[in-house]
Design a protein around this motif. Structure first.
Motif, PDB file in Angstrom:
ATOM      1  N   ASP A 206       0.837  -1.209   0.000  1.00  0.00           N
ATOM      2  CA  ASP A 206       0.000   0.000   0.000  1.00  0.00           C
ATOM      3  C   ASP A 206       0.865   1.250   0.000  1.00  0.00           C
ATOM      4  O   ASP A 206       0.424   2.322  -0.397  1.00  0.00           O
ATOM      5  CB  ASP A 206      -0.944  -0.002   1.212  1.00  0.00           C
ATOM      6  CG  ASP A 206      -0.181  -0.136   2.515  1.00  0.00           C
ATOM      7  OD1 ASP A 206       0.896  -0.793   2.521  1.00  0.00           O
ATOM      8  OD2 ASP A 206      -0.632   0.425   3.536  1.00  0.00           O
ATOM      9  N   LYS A 207       2.119   1.120   0.432  1.00  0.00           N
ATOM     10  CA  LYS A 207       2.988   2.292   0.493  1.00  0.00           C
ATOM     11  C   LYS A 207       3.974   2.345  -0.668  1.00  0.00           C
ATOM     12  O   LYS A 207       4.566   3.379  -0.946  1.00  0.00           O
ATOM     13  CB  LYS A 207       3.768   2.305   1.810  1.00  0.00           C
ATOM     14  CG  LYS A 207       2.848   2.571   3.008  1.00  0.00           C
ATOM     15  CD  LYS A 207       3.612   2.529   4.313  1.00  0.00           C
ATOM     16  CE  LYS A 207       2.663   2.821   5.466  1.00  0.00           C
ATOM     17  NZ  LYS A 207       3.091   2.197   6.715  1.00  0.00           N
ATOM     18  N   CYS A 208       4.206   1.212  -1.295  1.00  0.00           N
ATOM     19  CA  CYS A 208       5.108   1.181  -2.455  1.00  0.00           C
ATOM     20  C   CYS A 208       4.395   0.430  -3.563  1.00  0.00           C
ATOM     21  O   CYS A 208       4.174  -0.775  -3.473  1.00  0.00           O
ATOM     22  CB  CYS A 208       6.420   0.486  -2.091  1.00  0.00           C
ATOM     23  SG  CYS A 208       7.509   0.296  -3.515  1.00  0.00           S
TER      24      CYS A 208
ATOM     25  N   ALA B 141      11.308   3.863  -8.056  1.00  0.00           N
ATOM     26  CA  ALA B 141      10.108   3.324  -7.415  1.00  0.00           C
ATOM     27  C   ALA B 141       8.979   4.347  -7.439  1.00  0.00           C
ATOM     28  O   ALA B 141       9.183   5.523  -7.725  1.00  0.00           O
ATOM     29  CB  ALA B 141      10.421   2.937  -5.968  1.00  0.00           C
ATOM     30  N   TYR B 142       7.790   3.841  -7.151  1.00  0.00           N
ATOM     31  CA  TYR B 142       6.652   4.736  -6.917  1.00  0.00           C
ATOM     32  C   TYR B 142       6.219   4.533  -5.480  1.00  0.00           C
ATOM     33  O   TYR B 142       5.726   3.467  -5.110  1.00  0.00           O
ATOM     34  CB  TYR B 142       5.484   4.426  -7.856  1.00  0.00           C
ATOM     35  CG  TYR B 142       4.308   5.359  -7.609  1.00  0.00           C
ATOM     36  CD1 TYR B 142       4.179   6.562  -8.301  1.00  0.00           C
ATOM     37  CD2 TYR B 142       3.352   5.051  -6.630  1.00  0.00           C
ATOM     38  CE1 TYR B 142       3.132   7.431  -8.029  1.00  0.00           C
ATOM     39  CE2 TYR B 142       2.307   5.928  -6.353  1.00  0.00           C
ATOM     40  CZ  TYR B 142       2.200   7.117  -7.056  1.00  0.00           C
ATOM     41  OH  TYR B 142       1.177   7.971  -6.781  1.00  0.00           O
ATOM     42  N   PHE B 143       6.449   5.551  -4.645  1.00  0.00           N
ATOM     43  CA  PHE B 143       5.989   5.490  -3.262  1.00  0.00           C
ATOM     44  C   PHE B 143       4.723   6.309  -3.126  1.00  0.00           C
ATOM     45  O   PHE B 143       4.581   7.370  -3.753  1.00  0.00           O
ATOM     46  CB  PHE B 143       7.071   6.017  -2.308  1.00  0.00           C
ATOM     47  CG  PHE B 143       8.342   5.217  -2.369  1.00  0.00           C
ATOM     48  CD1 PHE B 143       8.349   3.884  -1.986  1.00  0.00           C
ATOM     49  CD2 PHE B 143       9.533   5.801  -2.803  1.00  0.00           C
ATOM     50  CE1 PHE B 143       9.535   3.136  -2.051  1.00  0.00           C
ATOM     51  CE2 PHE B 143      10.705   5.067  -2.868  1.00  0.00           C
ATOM     52  CZ  PHE B 143      10.712   3.736  -2.496  1.00  0.00           C
ATOM     53  N   GLU B 144       3.848   5.827  -2.270  1.00  0.00           N
ATOM     54  CA  GLU B 144       2.532   6.448  -2.109  1.00  0.00           C
ATOM     55  C   GLU B 144       2.712   7.818  -1.430  1.00  0.00           C
ATOM     56  O   GLU B 144       3.446   7.941  -0.447  1.00  0.00           O
ATOM     57  CB  GLU B 144       1.672   5.486  -1.282  1.00  0.00           C
ATOM     58  CG  GLU B 144       0.220   5.791  -1.246  1.00  0.00           C
ATOM     59  CD  GLU B 144      -0.088   6.810  -0.189  1.00  0.00           C
ATOM     60  OE1 GLU B 144      -0.941   7.676  -0.430  1.00  0.00           O
ATOM     61  OE2 GLU B 144       0.560   6.759   0.879  1.00  0.00           O
ATOM     62  N   PRO B 145       2.054   8.864  -1.961  1.00  0.00           N
ATOM     63  CA  PRO B 145       2.330  10.244  -1.505  1.00  0.00           C
ATOM     64  C   PRO B 145       2.077  10.513  -0.018  1.00  0.00           C
ATOM     65  O   PRO B 145       2.910  11.140   0.637  1.00  0.00           O
ATOM     66  CB  PRO B 145       1.380  11.101  -2.357  1.00  0.00           C
ATOM     67  CG  PRO B 145       1.068  10.280  -3.552  1.00  0.00           C
ATOM     68  CD  PRO B 145       1.135   8.856  -3.114  1.00  0.00           C
TER      69      PRO B 145
END
Lengths: 336, 806
Positions: free
Chosen positions: B222-224, B347-351
């Motif tokens: 959910d965070k990454c 990476a895409y980390f959740e804002p």
């Protein structure tokens, strides 16, 4: 008798009256009931009835002449009193100072802005300085944890353990009054919202932790961006009392879309001209209308807001915001 | 955010000047706050031919040259470069030229005619660094043979001049937090092609779930949402090449080494934050993306040990955290001079998670700034590969063709419909659908379907801010230019509402106070707790949870501290008199509350006097203000507001009079006590009146409208009443009794005399009231009032033991 009258008449005419003592002497001799003229009247009884009227007439003329001479001389003496005035009779002496009332320059500017909006058919609304998160942020389309909240550093009063929209805070803008207005009244709404707002910012010459805003809101059917533009131009020209050169820049406020900031071209003697931001505005975001149960498919609206300190600083060339809250008389008295 | 003018040209071609580009960007919503020139435009520098070159008679390392700088001008120049020789074509800075290098005192170097060790020198033959063209200072620049003397330098060398735009990026535009993003807006406005520095966007074929040399797993999906790892082997850590260093220094970044510089370059090119690990420092050849339930102590690569709160996302190897995800790498795995294998993270980390950690640590980086606003989740691989290729190119490594791309959360593309009618209704325009289509296409919206009334389009993955129709309308308007939308000939004004009574009343109060010669002040509504405590009970005070300082921690419970602070401020600066008013809100906790439960926020009026009523002047003696000066102002003001009839005044203490409407307290006038004055550092007497405007407004609103009364036709009669009473009897009580007893013919009471003295006896005083009686129907005689006076005197005697003095 006639010679007496003539010699007294001559004496009346020749009498020197140059001071109060001489005036008094004149009065005793000619005007008083015990004076020479009065004495002649007592002698009137000796005359035959047919002569009495003629002599009486002459006597009366003499009496009037003496009285006139006296009155005139008295007046002259009184008006020539300056030759012997007392020190406090000097009318060039400085008049005593008196206190002067004045309105704070921020009030002066706000009143000007109000006048302009009243001419444009706006009313006015107010709300509290302590607000809840719902009115200040959530209903204005600031999602929790959105970086847009960083645009307005907030003083909190109470953090609610359960619901973020129940947090209490010091309002960061007057936009919550828009929400209150829209919740209590159905469109058309055409109102301004002035008031004190707070930002958790350190104190410098250009920022302070409190300041004042005026916002305006217009919601109705068919309100559009072009009309917002025209309103902004009219507003700027009325506030600055001249034609203005302006530009509109796209900007971002969560509660409006499209959003803009308005710059006007500012020239000061001896300095290069530059664009100066004077206000932010935009079309009310559909999410905001939904949050107050207004159907965005039926109604649209625009909102605009400006800083009263900023406008005041522009009007008067003030370059340090802190001076507004010091209340130094030497500052305040310049605006009386 | 800094954006380089020249760098933009890598992606879109344009001829506009930096100022023009700044204006275009500003008008599309990327506000350029400042344009700064970097480097020199080389004006004053031209090509020269070295005619002669001889050793300096007085200095071994210097040479004396004569240089032809065109148009028959020959300059003598002393030169220290080892490579200077006759016959060379060189670059000469002529006298008056300012070079882009600083002297030790920080001032720019300006070339002047001078004597160097006794030899005249009228210019300088320049090396690369002296012209801001590079870092080389080993010798002067020698130009090709064909350069012709006198030609300006900017025609023969690339001047390296650049301009940097400082852009105040709004939080809705993460896509524009890089050069490519800014170039995209620019291309859309200029109607130019946007050249991207990468091609591969789609998921590549080489991705492996199990890599033999690196195991990557995401625990907190959910965070990454996505994690790409690429290995690059056999790199040689070195300073970056000149082009890369120049790109970074232009936008204010310090070059570090080729690998780190490449990641920074790609961040500012594509907006994708990247991190390079020293692979050999990672234990277990493992990467785990996870958060912890407890706080974690972690040293970031800026060598600061941080206590990272529970729930924050980390990148860990087998044994330990090696990076604070999306914010900053760890000191334990950073690229060093000895690094040979690099693990590149994209990476895409959740804002929200990134924002929480960043805020709680007070640590914002170029990386966290972008993650918390939302980066492009589809760019992860392309950006990683772009960076890997640069590293391979400048650090000599080999990219492992097999790489990891875990993508547990794939965001669904957003499809939005734009109705032409809605677009024109909101904007007040007459756009055709194809105009909207071409703007949106230029911004890389994928138009799925279109007809004359509407279009459907897919929002590009780098635009998290665009979620509904109104967002598309804004895109069309901002690229079209707000200023070009025609203003209407007239505006609509719905029937105006009545101004609220409150507003009208406040305006009257303000005007009345000003006309009573009071100055308006705006006092601070946040106070120091020690100040606030003087004006309310502890349990009534309202505090901010996060004050800037103790001085501004509590909301004002009263307007009086504002007066006293302003009084002290002015008295300490030489003022001898203050006469202030303020209208403002006060705040207290209460059991009920006004706007919000438990919070009593009310509007009050404050009027205050202090110091001298009159200065010493020829016409009168110096005189301090007295409370009576304030009371007369207050009474005139209440009269002017037509509410004085509803009020009664009571003495609360020896120094305070309170005003009541029935039993409701509405305000008071008081003498500020000595201790309080001392607290505010005031030596002069001060008097303050505070009235609840919220209450007064309610009273005034219930009041009947003002109706004219005929002026009296008959003269009135005055009667002087001298009363002897004991010294402790309040004059106010006598006056009240008098007014209450005298009946309707009594029009006014004036206290004309007060005295005490031996003639009256111990403990006695005399108060003289002048009463004015008027009858509306006849002329009053003394006989008419005698009976009234008798009644009044008897009542005064009965109630207050007053005796009539003869």
């Amino acid at each position: 008798m006639n010679t007496d009258i003539e010699s007294i008449r001559q004496a009346v005419r020749d009498f020197k009256i140059e001071n109060a003592a001489q005036l008094e002497e004149f009065r005793l001799q000619f005007v008083s009931r015990k004076g020479k003229i009065a004495a002649l009247f007592t002698g009137l009884g000796k005359f035959a009835a047919e002569e009495r009227a003629a002599v009486g007439k002459v006597l009366n003329e003499l009496k009037n002449e003496a009285q006139q001479r006296f009155d005139q001389a008295k007046l002259n003496l009184e008006s020539s009193i300056h030759t012997q005035r007392s020190a406090t009779d000097d009318i060039t002496l400085q008049a005593p100072p008196r206190p002067v009332g004045s309105l704070h320059p921020l009030t002066l500017t706000l009143e000007e802005i109000k006048k302009v909006f009243y001419r444009l058919g706006f009313s006015i609304a107010e709300g509290p300085e302590i607000e809840d998160d719902f009115h200040n942020f959530t209903s204005l389309n600031f999602p929790p944890e959105h970086p847009a909240r960083d645009m307005q550093d907030t003083f909190y009063i109470h953090k609610d353990a359960e619901r973020i929209d129940k947090d209490l805070l010091l309002r960061t803008h007057t936009s919550p009054v828009q929400i209150r207005k829209m919740l209590e009244q159905k469109p058309p709404i055409r109102s301004i919202m002035p008031g004190r707002v707070y930002r958790n910012e350190s104190v410098t010459y250009k920022s302070y932790f409190l300041f004042h805003q005026v916002e305006a809101l217009y919601v109705d059917k068919n309100v559009n961006f072009a009309e917002l533009k025209e309103t902004l131009v009219m507003l700027a020209e009325m506030v600055f009392n001249r034609k203005v050169e302006y530009r509109l820049r796209p900007s971002f406020f969560p509660f409006t879309e499209p959003s803009l900031e308005m710059d006007i071209w500012w020239e000061q003697p001896g300095k290069p001209g530059k664009w100066l931001e004077i206000l932010g505005a935009g079309m009310v975001h559909p999410n905001v209308l939904k949050s107050v149960d207004i159907d965005p498919e039926v109604y649209s609206g625009f909102a605009l807001g400006m800083g009263v300190e900023r406008m005041t600083s522009l009007r008067y060339g003030i370059d340090d915001i802190r001076i507004y809250y010091e209340n130094d008389i030497r500052f305040l008295e310049q605006f009386q | 955010m800094k954006i380089s003018y020249k760098w933009l040209k890598d992606y879109v071609s344009f001829d506009q000047s930096p100022e023009e580009i700044a204006e275009i960007l500003t008008l599309t919503g990327l506000e350029v706050e400042e344009v700064t020139q970097i480097g020199s435009d080389l004006s004053g520098v031209c090509v020269g031919l070295v005619l002669t070159c001889q050793k300096h008679p007085n200095a071994d390392r210097l040479k004396v040259c004569t240089v032809d700088v065109g148009s028959g001008t020959v300059l003598p120049i002393v030169c220290g470069a080892p490579n200077v020789a006759a016959g060379q074509k060189v670059l000469v800075a002529t006298p008056g030229t300012q070079l882009p290098v600083s002297l030790p005192d920080g001032k720019p170097l300006v070339i002047r005619k001078s004597k160097i060790r006794g030899e005249v020198s009228e210019g300088m033959i320049c090396a690369e660094d002296e012209l801001g063209l590079g870092t080389d200072h080993s010798g002067i620049i020698v130009l090709p043979e064909d350069a012709s003397p006198g030609t300006s330098a900017s025609e023969v060398v690339d001047s390296k001049i650049d301009y940097v735009f400082e852009i105040g990026l709004t939080p809705n535009r993460p896509d524009a937090s890089c050069h490519l993003g800014v170039a995209r807006d620019l291309a859309a406005v200029l109607n130019k092609h946007l050249s991207k520095p990468y091609t591969a966007l789609a998921n590549p074929a080489n991705t492996v779930d199990e890599h033999p040399d690196i195991t990557i797993s995401i625990k907190d999906t959910d965070k990454c949402h996505r994690y790409v790892g690429i290995l690059i082997r056999n790199v040689e850590i070195q300073p970056s090449p000149e082009w890369l260093q120049s790109r970074l220094t232009t936008i204010g970044l310090r070059p570090i080494n080729n690998v780190v510089d490449a990641t920074n370059f790609v961040l500012h090119e594509l907006g994708q934050p990247l991190h390079a690990f020293d692979y050999d420092q990672l234990s277990g050849r493992e990467i785990r993306v996870q958060s912890f339930d407890s706080d974690t102590v972690f040293t970031t690569l800026d060598e600061v040990e941080r206590n990272v709160p529970a729930g924050s996302l980390f990148i860990c190897d087998r044994d330990k955290p090696v990076a604070l995800a999306g914010i900053m790498g760890g000191l334990n795995s950073e690229i060093s001079a000895n690094t040979t294998t690099v693990l590149l993270e994209s990476a895409y980390f959740e804002p929200v998670g990134i924002r929480k950690t960043s805020k709680s640590l007070g640590l914002q980086t170029d990386s966290s700034y972008r993650f918390e606003r939302g980066i492009d989740p589809e760019l992860t691989y392309a950006a990683a590969m772009r960076c890997a290729e640069i590293i391979a190119d400048i650090a000599g490594g080999q990219i492992d063709p097999a790489f990891v791309d875990h993508h547990p959360v794939i965001s669904k593309p957003k499809i939005i419909t734009l109705r032409l009618k809605r677009l024109n209704q909101i904007l007040g325009t007459n756009f055709m659908i194809n105009q909207a289509v071409s703007v949106l296409r230029a911004l890389e919206f994928e138009v799925k379907k279109t007809n004359t009334d509407e279009m459907r389009c897919q929002v590009p993955s780098f635009r998290p801010d665009v979620t509904q129709e109104i967002d598309l309308i804004e895109e069309v308007a901002r690229i079209y230019d707000y200023n070009k939308i025609p203003n209407p000939d007239y505006i609509h004004i719905p029937r105006p509402e009545q101004l609220p009574f409150r507003e009208q009343f406040l305006t009257r109060v303000r005007e009345a106070a000003r006309s009573l010669d009071y100055r308006e002040i705006y006092a601070n509504s946040l106070l120091h707790e020690n100040v606030a405590r003087q004006f309310a009970r502890e349990e009534e005070l309202i505090r901010t949870l996060n004050p800037i300082s103790n001085d501004t921690a509590v909301l004002r419970p009263s307007l009086t501290p504002g007066l006293l602070r302003a009084a002290g401020y002015n008295f300490n600066r030489g003022a001898r008199s203050i006469r202030f008013f303020e209208i403002g809100n006060t705040f207290k906790k209460s059991s009920t509350g006004t706007w919000h439960p438990g919070i009593q926020e009310e509007t009050w009026l404050m009027m205050g006097l202090g110091g001298l009523h009159r200065e010493e002047f020829w016409s009168h003696k110096q005189e301090n203000y007295r409370i009576f000066d304030l009371r007369s102002s207050v009474d005139v003001l209440l009269d002017a507001l037509h509410i004085s009839d509803q009020l009664k005044v009571e003495k609360i203490t020896e120094t305070e009079l309170a005003y009541f409407s029935g039993s409701q307290y509405v305000g008071s006038i008081q003498i500020v006590d000595k201790a309080m004055l001392t607290f505010f550092d005031i030596e002069q007497p001060v008097f303050v009146a505070t009235f609840s405007l919220s209450t007064l407004i309610g009273m005034a609103e219930r009041q009947d409208p003002l109706i004219y009364r005929p002026v009296p036709k008959f003269p009135g009669i005055d009667f002087d009443l001298a009363l002897q009473v004991s010294s402790d009897t309040d004059a106010g009580k006598l006056e009240s009794t008098l007014r209450a007893t005298a009946g309707s013919r009594l029009k006014s009471v004036s206290t004309f005399d007060v005295f005490e003295g031996k003639s009256l006896g111990e403990g006695q005083k005399s108060i003289g009231f002048r009463l004015r009686f008027i009858d509306e129907a006849k002329t009053l005689t003394i006989k008419d009032v005698d009976s009234i006076i008798d009644k009044v005197v008897r009542k005064l005697e009965h109630d207050h033991g007053a005796r009539l003095r003869k």
